[in-house]
Design a protein around this motif. Sequence first.
Motif, PDB file in Angstrom:
ATOM      1  N   SER A  76      11.665  18.962 140.945  1.00  0.00           N
ATOM      2  CA  SER A  76      10.532  18.452 141.822  1.00  0.00           C
ATOM      3  C   SER A  76       9.128  18.905 141.538  1.00  0.00           C
ATOM      4  O   SER A  76       8.210  18.348 141.431  1.00  0.00           O
ATOM      5  CB  SER A  76      11.039  18.438 143.284  1.00  0.00           C
ATOM      6  N   THR A  77       8.985  20.434 141.230  1.00  0.00           N
ATOM      7  CA  THR A  77       7.977  21.064 141.030  1.00  0.00           C
ATOM      8  C   THR A  77       7.272  20.559 139.883  1.00  0.00           C
ATOM      9  O   THR A  77       6.092  20.227 139.492  1.00  0.00           O
ATOM     10  CB  THR A  77       8.021  22.300 140.965  1.00  0.00           C
ATOM     11  N   ALA A  78       8.148  20.262 138.720  1.00  0.00           N
ATOM     12  CA  ALA A  78       7.760  19.702 137.353  1.00  0.00           C
ATOM     13  C   ALA A  78       7.165  18.148 137.555  1.00  0.00           C
ATOM     14  O   ALA A  78       6.246  17.915 137.047  1.00  0.00           O
ATOM     15  CB  ALA A  78       8.946  19.462 136.362  1.00  0.00           C
TER      16      ALA A  78
ATOM     17  N   SER B 103       7.739  26.641 132.086  1.00  0.00           N
ATOM     18  CA  SER B 103       6.694  26.946 131.289  1.00  0.00           C
ATOM     19  C   SER B 103       7.190  26.380 129.708  1.00  0.00           C
ATOM     20  O   SER B 103       6.465  26.070 128.961  1.00  0.00           O
ATOM     21  CB  SER B 103       7.028  28.708 131.158  1.00  0.00           C
ATOM     22  N   GLU B 104       8.605  26.449 129.514  1.00  0.00           N
ATOM     23  CA  GLU B 104       9.060  25.609 128.403  1.00  0.00           C
ATOM     24  C   GLU B 104       8.718  24.275 128.458  1.00  0.00           C
ATOM     25  O   GLU B 104       8.565  23.933 127.416  1.00  0.00           O
ATOM     26  CB  GLU B 104      10.693  25.985 128.460  1.00  0.00           C
ATOM     27  N   GLN B 105       8.469  23.448 129.551  1.00  0.00           N
ATOM     28  CA  GLN B 105       7.978  22.449 129.490  1.00  0.00           C
ATOM     29  C   GLN B 105       6.634  22.188 129.550  1.00  0.00           C
ATOM     30  O   GLN B 105       6.058  20.904 129.666  1.00  0.00           O
ATOM     31  CB  GLN B 105       8.859  21.596 130.871  1.00  0.00           C
ATOM     32  N   GLY B 106       5.871  23.156 129.634  1.00  0.00           N
ATOM     33  CA  GLY B 106       4.444  23.068 129.462  1.00  0.00           C
ATOM     34  C   GLY B 106       3.652  22.863 130.853  1.00  0.00           C
ATOM     35  O   GLY B 106       2.477  22.283 130.809  1.00  0.00           O
ATOM     36  N   ALA B 107       4.538  22.999 131.621  1.00  0.00           N
ATOM     37  CA  ALA B 107       3.651  22.645 133.227  1.00  0.00           C
ATOM     38  C   ALA B 107       2.962  24.077 133.782  1.00  0.00           C
ATOM     39  O   ALA B 107       3.382  24.685 134.619  1.00  0.00           O
ATOM     40  CB  ALA B 107       4.867  22.628 134.178  1.00  0.00           C
ATOM     41  N   ASP B 108       1.940  24.105 132.919  1.00  0.00           N
ATOM     42  CA  ASP B 108       1.067  24.915 133.034  1.00  0.00           C
ATOM     43  C   ASP B 108       0.171  25.030 134.474  1.00  0.00           C
ATOM     44  O   ASP B 108      -0.199  26.203 134.792  1.00  0.00           O
ATOM     45  CB  ASP B 108      -0.230  25.150 131.987  1.00  0.00           C
TER      46      ASP B 108
ATOM     47  N   CYS C  38      -0.254  16.318 140.153  1.00  0.00           N
ATOM     48  CA  CYS C  38      -1.565  16.923 141.014  1.00  0.00           C
ATOM     49  C   CYS C  38      -2.047  17.642 140.404  1.00  0.00           C
ATOM     50  O   CYS C  38      -1.716  18.285 139.009  1.00  0.00           O
ATOM     51  CB  CYS C  38      -1.068  17.168 142.427  1.00  0.00           C
ATOM     52  N   GLU C  39      -3.126  18.557 140.845  1.00  0.00           N
ATOM     53  CA  GLU C  39      -3.949  19.752 140.289  1.00  0.00           C
ATOM     54  C   GLU C  39      -2.957  20.872 139.941  1.00  0.00           C
ATOM     55  O   GLU C  39      -3.177  21.485 138.900  1.00  0.00           O
ATOM     56  CB  GLU C  39      -5.048  19.988 140.989  1.00  0.00           C
ATOM     57  N   PHE C  40      -2.425  21.191 140.960  1.00  0.00           N
ATOM     58  CA  PHE C  40      -1.638  22.450 140.906  1.00  0.00           C
ATOM     59  C   PHE C  40      -0.520  22.461 141.958  1.00  0.00           C
ATOM     60  O   PHE C  40      -0.544  22.034 143.017  1.00  0.00           O
ATOM     61  CB  PHE C  40      -2.631  23.940 141.434  1.00  0.00           C
TER      62      PHE C  40
END
Length: 217
Positions: free
Chosen positions: A92-94, A121-126, A100-102
């Motif tokens: 859900s976070t991903a 991180s592996e999925q690039g959700a910086d 949204c922004e963050f």
Amino acid sequence: MTDYAARRTMMVDTQVRPSDVTKFPIIDAMLDVQRELFVPAKLREAAYVGENLDIGGGRILLEPRSLAKMLDALEVQPHHVALDLGCGLGYSTAVLARMCEFVVGLEDDDARAEEAQSLLSEQGADNAAIMSGDLTAGAAKSGPYDIILIQGAVEMVPDVLLEQLREGGRIACIFAEGALGVVRIGHKIDGNVNWRYAFNASAPVLPGFHKPPAFAL
């Protein structure tokens, strides 16, 4: 070899769109995020079922319909900062991170929080960060939040969480009512949260979100 991309498309076409969720950012995020990566490996074949999925440790992956309808009712915007409570392994976070922004994901188990952060991180959700701590206490240091989403049912919502909601912000909860559940959206107006019915859904009550037992002589 399992075609998970096809399963994602089927999930959206048979579980999300028929539930009157048509906003492009939600559809796009749910088509994009690889749901099967955010469950234990032994459960990957069940990742796209249309029901809550027990991922262990007292956590569930909310059925796609419920998550999509909650996101729809929250009216998530690109400039929003969100808190995702009881985020499990971070699915859900991903999804929120695409919208949204963050996003701050909160877990009460250090190992699960660490695994969720690694997956994101592996999925690039910086623009997502997983924190470990008491779910009922929230994550005030990163707030206030425009959006709070709780991944599980509640019998009550602690005031300390509502205090972390920005004026004009919204919170989505599944309130357990007997064997059933009701999703309500709380709108913070003039410092108070006003709850409105959204739709019916069910989930196990998250630890710490039960009502205290009534005192009786």
